[in-house]
Design a protein around this motif. Structure first.
Motif, mmCIF file in Angstrom:
data_model
loop_
_atom_site.group_PDB
_atom_site.id
_atom_site.type_symbol
_atom_site.label_atom_id
_atom_site.label_comp_id
_atom_site.label_asym_id
_atom_site.label_seq_id
_atom_site.Cartn_x
_atom_site.Cartn_y
_atom_site.Cartn_z
ATOM 1 N N PRO A 102 -19.432 17.884 12.218
ATOM 2 C CA PRO A 102 -19.191 16.493 12.617
ATOM 3 C C PRO A 102 -19.589 15.519 11.512
ATOM 4 N N ILE A 103 -18.774 14.511 11.310
ATOM 5 C CA ILE A 103 -18.959 13.584 10.193
ATOM 6 C C ILE A 103 -19.702 12.345 10.678
ATOM 7 N N SER A 104 -20.819 12.044 10.066
ATOM 8 C CA SER A 104 -21.558 10.837 10.430
ATOM 9 C C SER A 104 -20.913 9.623 9.769
ATOM 10 N N PHE A 105 -21.126 8.457 10.366
ATOM 11 C CA PHE A 105 -20.541 7.238 9.804
ATOM 12 C C PHE A 105 -21.112 6.907 8.420
ATOM 13 N N PRO A 106 -22.434 7.040 8.179
ATOM 14 C CA PRO A 106 -22.947 6.776 6.821
ATOM 15 C C PRO A 106 -22.331 7.701 5.775
ATOM 16 N N ARG A 107 -22.152 8.972 6.116
ATOM 17 C CA ARG A 107 -21.543 9.900 5.142
ATOM 18 C C ARG A 107 -20.078 9.539 4.914
ATOM 19 N N PHE A 108 -19.398 9.104 5.967
ATOM 20 C CA PHE A 108 -18.017 8.659 5.853
ATOM 21 C C PHE A 108 -17.923 7.448 4.921
ATOM 22 N N MET A 109 -18.814 6.487 5.103
ATOM 23 C CA MET A 109 -18.807 5.286 4.258
ATOM 24 C C MET A 109 -19.025 5.648 2.794
ATOM 25 N N LYS A 110 -19.901 6.602 2.528
ATOM 26 C CA LYS A 110 -20.175 7.020 1.158
ATOM 27 C C LYS A 110 -18.917 7.594 0.511
ATOM 28 N N ALA A 111 -18.162 8.378 1.272
ATOM 29 C CA ALA A 111 -16.931 8.961 0.737
ATOM 30 C C ALA A 111 -15.881 7.887 0.450
ATOM 31 N N VAL A 112 -15.746 6.928 1.359
ATOM 32 C CA VAL A 112 -14.772 5.847 1.163
ATOM 33 C C VAL A 112 -15.165 4.993 -0.040
ATOM 34 N N GLU A 113 -16.455 4.730 -0.190
ATOM 35 C CA GLU A 113 -16.929 3.940 -1.335
ATOM 36 C C GLU A 113 -16.579 4.629 -2.649
ATOM 37 N N LYS A 114 -16.639 5.959 -2.659
ATOM 38 C CA LYS A 114 -16.290 6.702 -3.868
ATOM 39 C C LYS A 114 -14.823 6.452 -4.251
ATOM 40 N N VAL A 115 -13.954 6.406 -3.249
ATOM 41 C CA VAL A 115 -12.537 6.135 -3.506
ATOM 42 C C VAL A 115 -12.336 4.702 -3.987
ATOM 43 N N LEU A 116 -12.999 3.767 -3.333
ATOM 44 C CA LEU A 116 -12.873 2.354 -3.725
ATOM 45 C C LEU A 116 -13.365 2.140 -5.152
ATOM 46 N N LYS A 117 -14.455 2.807 -5.505
ATOM 47 C CA LYS A 117 -15.008 2.675 -6.850
ATOM 48 C C LYS A 117 -14.007 3.151 -7.898
ATOM 49 N N ALA A 118 -13.276 4.222 -7.579
ATOM 50 C CA ALA A 118 -12.279 4.756 -8.515
ATOM 51 C C ALA A 118 -11.111 3.790 -8.706
ATOM 52 N N HIS A 119 -10.877 2.907 -7.714
ATOM 53 C CA HIS A 119 -9.772 1.958 -7.800
ATOM 54 C C HIS A 119 -10.167 0.624 -8.406
ATOM 55 N N ARG A 120 -11.470 0.382 -8.526
ATOM 56 C CA ARG A 120 -11.901 -0.898 -9.103
ATOM 57 C C ARG A 120 -11.660 -0.914 -10.598
ATOM 58 N N PRO A 121 -11.296 -2.067 -11.169
ATOM 59 C CA PRO A 121 -11.164 -2.161 -12.629
ATOM 60 C C PRO A 121 -12.480 -1.848 -13.306
ATOM 61 N N ALA A 122 -12.419 -1.140 -14.398
ATOM 62 C CA ALA A 122 -13.634 -0.791 -15.138
ATOM 63 C C ALA A 122 -14.269 -2.056 -15.713
ATOM 64 N N PRO A 123 -15.603 -2.140 -15.713
ATOM 65 C CA PRO A 123 -16.258 -3.314 -16.300
ATOM 66 C C PRO A 123 -16.015 -3.381 -17.799
ATOM 67 N N LEU A 124 -16.038 -4.583 -18.328
ATOM 68 C CA LEU A 124 -15.840 -4.758 -19.755
ATOM 69 C C LEU A 124 -16.952 -4.095 -20.534
ATOM 70 N N LYS A 125 -16.595 -3.427 -21.609
ATOM 71 C CA LYS A 125 -17.597 -2.811 -22.461
ATOM 72 C C LYS A 125 -18.247 -3.884 -23.341
ATOM 73 N N GLU A 126 -19.394 -3.536 -23.901
ATOM 74 C CA GLU A 126 -20.156 -4.497 -24.702
ATOM 75 C C GLU A 126 -19.323 -5.037 -25.846
ATOM 76 N N GLU A 127 -18.489 -4.165 -26.458
ATOM 77 C CA GLU A 127 -17.663 -4.617 -27.588
ATOM 78 C C GLU A 127 -16.681 -5.692 -27.148
ATOM 79 N N GLU A 128 -16.167 -5.571 -25.897
ATOM 80 C CA GLU A 128 -15.197 -6.566 -25.411
ATOM 81 C C GLU A 128 -15.881 -7.897 -25.146
ATOM 82 N N HIS A 129 -17.118 -7.847 -24.615
ATOM 83 C CA HIS A 129 -17.843 -9.090 -24.367
ATOM 84 C C HIS A 129 -18.117 -9.831 -25.670
ATOM 85 N N LYS A 130 -18.445 -9.089 -26.694
ATOM 86 C CA LYS A 130 -18.805 -9.707 -27.964
ATOM 87 C C LYS A 130 -17.593 -10.024 -28.830
ATOM 88 N N GLY A 131 -16.445 -9.409 -28.488
ATOM 89 C CA GLY A 131 -15.252 -9.613 -29.292
ATOM 90 C C GLY A 131 -15.298 -8.865 -30.602
#
Length: 236
Positions: A102-131
């Motif tokens: 049986p799947i608990s809701f907290p474990r379910f949320m953790k799995a969904v967050e993993k998928v959402l994280k993969a779809h988020r744009p990657a943060p700018l690297k330090e070189e991009e911030h500095k130009g």
């Protein structure tokens, strides 16, 4: 982002579908398709796109893993099963997570967050911030030698599991590292990960054909999760 996703739940137990659907609705998900076997899911996927599938394994006629193997460009997959025995095979098929009932809701949320994280744009690297500029070349290990490859000459890079193939117009090199590792060394304004198996040089694209791009005569697929960002970069 949860509201914009199209979800599919595939399970031969209606009560198991109810649990996942209830969890999704708690997270304010709207577009949910229910399928009570893998054949029904296969037919539904021919009619409409899907961003995330919650997939049971042991089902009549066609198992969840057999369904996954038939999909040419599968969406994100989270396995939901009563059996632990298939975890290794599931992750070899690049599922995002493996939930044991049986799947608990907290474990379910953790799995969904993993998928959402993969779809988020990657943060700018330090070189991009500095130009600041990054190196205009890479050294890659080929056999026992280190080969200098000009970044401007790279057409695309293809994953070969533990290795990658680096392709230029003149040469092809195979080196031991992951696609993620080598992609992180490339300037993000010039290169894009378009598929779990490909990173491309954006300025080398000569043709866009549906969900593929042509680079030097090779058609390279663009997966659903990368499509919007890749087309944005190409048109920009």
């Amino acid at each position: 982002m949860l509201k914009d996703f199209h979800y599919m739940i595939v399970d031969d137990e209606p009560l198991a579908i109810d649990v996942i659907e209830n969890y999704l609705q708690r997270l304010d998900a709207k577009c949910i398709t229910r399928c009570e076997n893998a054949v029904e899911a296969f037919q539904a996927l021919q009619q409409k796109s899907c961003d995330l599938i919650f997939l049971d394994i042991e089902m009549p006629l066609l198992s969840g893993l057999e369904l996954l193997k038939t999909l040419k460009d599968p969406p994100a997959i989270i396995i939901t099963t009563a059996y632990r025995d298939y975890a290794v095979e599931g992750f070899e098929l690049e599922v995002m997570d493996y939930l044991v009932k049986p799947i608990s809701f907290p474990r379910f949320m953790k799995a969904v967050e993993k998928v959402l994280k993969a779809h988020r744009p990657a943060p700018l690297k330090e070189e991009e911030h500095k130009g600041t500029a990054v190196n205009d070349y890479l050294f890659i290990k080929v056999d026992k030698k280190f080969v200098k490859v000009l970044i401007s000459e790279i057409l695309y890079i293809e994953s070969l599991k533990d290795y990658v193939r680096v392709k230029t117009r003149e040469n092809t090199w195979i080196t031991y590292q992951s696609l993620t590792e080598i992609t992180d060394k490339l300037p993000p304004e010039k290169f894009a990960r378009v598929h779990r198996s490909f990173t491309i040089a954006l300025d080398k694209v000569s043709l866009i054909d549906g969900n593929c791009v042509d680079i030097d005569g090779k058609l390279i697929p663009i997966s659903r999760e990368h499509r919007q960002e890749v087309f944005r970069k190409i048109h920009k």
